[in-house]
Design a protein around this motif. Structure first.
Motif, PDB file in Angstrom:
ATOM      1  N   LEU A  68      13.265  -6.725   3.164  1.00  0.00           N
ATOM      2  CA  LEU A  68      13.435  -8.066   2.590  1.00  0.00           C
ATOM      3  C   LEU A  68      14.836  -8.589   2.861  1.00  0.00           C
ATOM      4  O   LEU A  68      15.022  -9.776   3.183  1.00  0.00           O
ATOM      5  CB  LEU A  68      13.188  -8.033   1.084  1.00  0.00           C
ATOM      6  CG  LEU A  68      11.754  -7.922   0.579  1.00  0.00           C
ATOM      7  CD1 LEU A  68      11.742  -8.022  -0.942  1.00  0.00           C
ATOM      8  CD2 LEU A  68      10.862  -9.003   1.186  1.00  0.00           C
ATOM      9  N   GLU A  69      15.822  -7.736   2.709  1.00  0.00           N
ATOM     10  CA  GLU A  69      17.213  -8.151   2.943  1.00  0.00           C
ATOM     11  C   GLU A  69      17.412  -8.705   4.353  1.00  0.00           C
ATOM     12  O   GLU A  69      18.144  -9.674   4.562  1.00  0.00           O
ATOM     13  CB  GLU A  69      18.148  -6.960   2.754  1.00  0.00           C
ATOM     14  CG  GLU A  69      18.326  -6.528   1.314  1.00  0.00           C
ATOM     15  CD  GLU A  69      19.199  -5.294   1.198  1.00  0.00           C
ATOM     16  OE1 GLU A  69      19.939  -5.209   0.210  1.00  0.00           O
ATOM     17  OE2 GLU A  69      19.159  -4.425   2.100  1.00  0.00           O
ATOM     18  N   SER A  77      13.066   1.610  -1.264  1.00  0.00           N
ATOM     19  CA  SER A  77      14.328   1.224  -0.628  1.00  0.00           C
ATOM     20  C   SER A  77      14.092   0.590   0.737  1.00  0.00           C
ATOM     21  O   SER A  77      14.717  -0.420   1.089  1.00  0.00           O
ATOM     22  CB  SER A  77      15.232   2.455  -0.462  1.00  0.00           C
ATOM     23  OG  SER A  77      15.640   2.957  -1.706  1.00  0.00           O
ATOM     24  N   LYS A  78      13.198   1.184   1.507  1.00  0.00           N
ATOM     25  CA  LYS A  78      12.903   0.632   2.829  1.00  0.00           C
ATOM     26  C   LYS A  78      12.317  -0.762   2.704  1.00  0.00           C
ATOM     27  O   LYS A  78      12.632  -1.660   3.494  1.00  0.00           O
ATOM     28  CB  LYS A  78      11.935   1.550   3.581  1.00  0.00           C
ATOM     29  CG  LYS A  78      11.732   1.146   5.037  1.00  0.00           C
ATOM     30  CD  LYS A  78      11.036   2.239   5.822  1.00  0.00           C
ATOM     31  CE  LYS A  78      11.044   1.917   7.307  1.00  0.00           C
ATOM     32  NZ  LYS A  78      10.439   3.007   8.117  1.00  0.00           N
ATOM     33  N   TYR A  79      11.469  -0.943   1.699  1.00  0.00           N
ATOM     34  CA  TYR A  79      10.899  -2.265   1.469  1.00  0.00           C
ATOM     35  C   TYR A  79      11.983  -3.273   1.110  1.00  0.00           C
ATOM     36  O   TYR A  79      12.033  -4.378   1.663  1.00  0.00           O
ATOM     37  CB  TYR A  79       9.853  -2.200   0.361  1.00  0.00           C
ATOM     38  CG  TYR A  79       9.355  -3.555  -0.037  1.00  0.00           C
ATOM     39  CD1 TYR A  79       8.543  -4.299   0.821  1.00  0.00           C
ATOM     40  CD2 TYR A  79       9.726  -4.135  -1.244  1.00  0.00           C
ATOM     41  CE1 TYR A  79       8.103  -5.567   0.478  1.00  0.00           C
ATOM     42  CE2 TYR A  79       9.286  -5.390  -1.599  1.00  0.00           C
ATOM     43  CZ  TYR A  79       8.479  -6.103  -0.734  1.00  0.00           C
ATOM     44  OH  TYR A  79       8.064  -7.358  -1.070  1.00  0.00           O
ATOM     45  N   THR A  83       0.824  -1.210   0.000  1.00  0.00           N
ATOM     46  CA  THR A  83       0.000   0.000   0.000  1.00  0.00           C
ATOM     47  C   THR A  83       0.857   1.259   0.000  1.00  0.00           C
ATOM     48  O   THR A  83       0.365   2.344  -0.313  1.00  0.00           O
ATOM     49  CB  THR A  83      -0.949   0.032   1.211  1.00  0.00           C
ATOM     50  OG1 THR A  83      -0.176   0.133   2.430  1.00  0.00           O
ATOM     51  CG2 THR A  83      -1.822  -1.208   1.256  1.00  0.00           C
ATOM     52  N   LYS A  84       2.127   1.115   0.353  1.00  0.00           N
ATOM     53  CA  LYS A  84       3.037   2.263   0.391  1.00  0.00           C
ATOM     54  C   LYS A  84       4.134   2.182  -0.678  1.00  0.00           C
ATOM     55  O   LYS A  84       4.588   3.208  -1.185  1.00  0.00           O
ATOM     56  CB  LYS A  84       3.704   2.364   1.778  1.00  0.00           C
ATOM     57  CG  LYS A  84       2.725   2.638   2.911  1.00  0.00           C
ATOM     58  CD  LYS A  84       2.070   4.004   2.753  1.00  0.00           C
ATOM     59  CE  LYS A  84       1.133   4.322   3.901  1.00  0.00           C
ATOM     60  NZ  LYS A  84       0.510   5.655   3.746  1.00  0.00           N
ATOM     61  N   ALA A  85       4.545   0.950  -1.023  1.00  0.00           N
ATOM     62  CA  ALA A  85       5.703   0.797  -1.908  1.00  0.00           C
ATOM     63  C   ALA A  85       5.336   0.454  -3.341  1.00  0.00           C
ATOM     64  O   ALA A  85       6.201   0.482  -4.221  1.00  0.00           O
ATOM     65  CB  ALA A  85       6.648  -0.270  -1.355  1.00  0.00           C
TER      66      ALA A  85
END
Length: 255
Positions: A188-189, A182-184, A160-162
């Motif tokens: 994941l990383e 990037s935050k997403y 909903t944000k990325a």
């Protein structure tokens, strides 16, 4: 043959699995609205009928698909949940059929024929579109139905944000949206430690707008197959499933 069911269009083509290239022009019809199972099945049948072809057919769908049954429908008609693609779509196809998630199909195509070819370890395909699709491929083997686009970040469903649609909906600049993406990716990383991110979806047609703004430790590559990825990956999945007897006979094949 591969057929890609999308929220706005349903497209297909016949694929040379030696090269990953279409040997026909891609044929596309608008996705019917409302996109009910019966209406979509009829449109898929029309796409398939455009080609003089009998043989295995792979079809991808924007949701979790287990044993040919749709389990989620985040961005399509909710009537799909619990619907069997095998029973609804399979009989309308000209050969044995195989069904899989759309991001999984795109990921398979990219690791076999695109920028992920030859990479070992965990490759993660991330498609930024109406939602966020994920494909996990480890040493060339698909781990199906990874719904990591829906992980929770800062109290929100990540997509909903990325998702690319969030950038358009909120009228964000490319740089501001890239901070969310990037935050997403960094989240994941922390969870799965990939060795390569492949970035796909319609937004990957303009990588210069946003890829330079991404910040994460994992190497990034932009998907190459773009609009054909779902078709190619679906065809590949159907062919490989046919080799192990995992496809279900369709209207054009013996039962």
């Amino acid at each position: 043959m591969g057929i890609d069911i999308g929220g706005t269009g349903i497209k297909g083509g016949i694929v040379d699995l030696g090269t990953g290239e279409l040997v026909t022009d891609r044929f596309r019809l608008d996705t019917p609205q409302p996109a009910t199972p019966d209406a979509v099945a009829e449109t898929v049948a029309k796409v398939a009928a455009n080609f003089d072809y009998t043989g295995p057919v792979g079809v991808d769908f924007p949701g979790v698909v287990m044993d040919g049954v749709v389990q989620t429908a985040a961005n399509v008609d909710k009537a799909w949940i619990g619907t069997s693609l095998l029973e609804t779509v399979g009989p309308k196809l000209p050969g044995p059929s195989f069904f899989l998630n759309d991001a999984d199909a795109a990921g398979l195509a990219e690791v076999r024929y695109g920028v992920g070819a030859g990479h070992r370890g965990l490759v993660v395909m991330v498609t930024f579109g109406t939602g966020v699709g994920i494909a996990l491929i480890h040493d060339g083997k698909l781990v199906p139905n990874a719904e990591l686009g829906h992980i929770e970040i800062d109290g929100h469903d990540a997509e909903t944000k990325a998702a690319a649609s969030a950038r358009e909906r909120e009228e964000l600049s490319w740089e501001k949206w890239a901070k969310r993406a990037s935050k997403y990716l960094r989240t994941l990383e922390q969870l799965i430690w990939p060795e390569l991110f492949i970035l796909g979806g319609g937004i990957s047609k303009r990588p210069e707008k946003w890829v330079p703004h991404l910040k994460c430790r994992t190497p990034l590559k932009v998907a190459e197959l773009i609009n054909n990825a779902g078709i190619v990956g679906s065809a590949l999945a159907a062919f490989e499933a046919a080799q192990v007897g995992a496809v279900v006979p369709g209207a054009g094949s013996p039962r």
